[in-house]
Design an enzyme around this catalytic site. Structure first.
Site, PDB file in Angstrom:
ATOM      1  CG  HIS A  24      -1.752   1.041   1.232  1.00 37.74           C
ATOM      2  ND1 HIS A  24      -3.118   1.088   1.225  1.00 37.74           N
ATOM      3  CD2 HIS A  24      -1.583   2.586   1.870  1.00 37.74           C
ATOM      4  CE1 HIS A  24      -3.621   2.325   1.180  1.00 37.74           C
ATOM      5  NE2 HIS A  24      -2.784   3.180   1.665  1.00 37.74           N
ATOM      6  CD  GLU A  25       1.947   3.860   3.529  1.00 38.72           C
ATOM      7  OE1 GLU A  25       2.440   4.929   3.168  1.00 38.72           O
ATOM      8  OE2 GLU A  25       0.986   4.059   4.245  1.00 38.72           O
ATOM      9  CG  HIS A  28       0.386   6.127  -1.361  1.00 39.08           C
ATOM     10  ND1 HIS A  28      -0.850   6.478  -1.974  1.00 39.08           N
ATOM     11  CD2 HIS A  28      -0.226   5.316   0.078  1.00 39.08           C
ATOM     12  CE1 HIS A  28      -1.735   6.067  -1.063  1.00 39.08           C
ATOM     13  NE2 HIS A  28      -1.496   5.617   0.072  1.00 39.08           N
TER      14      HIS A  28
END
Length: 213
Positions: A24-25, A28
């Site tokens: 998820h990170e 980004h």
């Protein structure tokens, strides 16, 4: 899985939790780099190494407490830094940077659904139960993170997306909520309103995955 001890549960949930939060990170960071901001890359955060993203409280303590208490499992990692002014078109590009995290969770949920189907092929094997439970854990964790992060509250991803879509004046007003977001989330959790808000969205997402597969 209720009759499994804590060590067994941690062993089953560890990989899905670390993958869900780390990818998820990283998503980004990769999206930010694509749109012109290399901050995450320069700080060594553009990686799938979970050690670079782990937050002791959000990645370890909170999920462990939720696992012990039997509540819905969630957590967070250290946010990947994004310097908005480095983006080529900051307001527009931030929408895609914010959306990259939940999109990664959706793709991972689909991957775990496929793993669940694969586990069915190991019927009678000692590998079936661990694979089955790990796949279920992966689906639930990623769907929860997907729905939670899409809530329209900055600095959650849904809030960032909404800021990108709103006219400047409305976006500025909504941005003022950000310093109080954690207190709002805690208040929603304590009162049970967070579950009330999320349950229909979770059911819809699980239903969509079940329909697709």
């Amino acid at each position: 899985m209720d009759d499994w001890n804590l060590i067994q549960k941690i062993a089953i949930y560890a990989l899905p939790v670390l993958l869900a939060i780390t990818v998820h990170e990283a998503a980004h960071g990769y999206a930010a780099r694509h749109f012109g901001d290399r901050t995450a890359e320069m700080l060594g955060r553009l990686t799938l190494n979970p050690l670079k993203h782990i937050d002791p409280i959000g990645t370890v303590l909170i999920p462990a407490i939720a696992l012990v208490l039997g509540g819905f499992l969630f957590g967070w990692a250290k946010p990947v830094p994004v310097e908005t002014r480095n983006l080529r078109q900051p307001k527009r590009d931030m929408l895609w940077v914010a959306a990259a995290g939940p999109a990664a969770n959706l793709l991972m949920a689909i991957g775990w659904v496929l793993m669940l189907k694969l586990a069915a092929g190991f019927e009678g094997s000692s590998y079936q139960a661990p694979l089955n439970f790990m796949a279920q854990a992966g689906i639930h964790i990623n769907v929860i993170l997907l729905v939670l992060n899409l809530l329209p509250l900055p600095p959650l991803d849904g809030g960032r997306i909404l800021l990108s879509l709103l006219p400047n004046r409305a976006a500025h007003t909504l941005a003022q909520v950000e310093p109080y977001a954690m207190f709002i989330l805690i208040g929603l959790m304590v009162t049970g309103l967070l579950a009330v808000i999320m349950q229909p969205l979770l059911r819809a997402t699980f239903g969509m995955l079940a329909w697709l597969f």
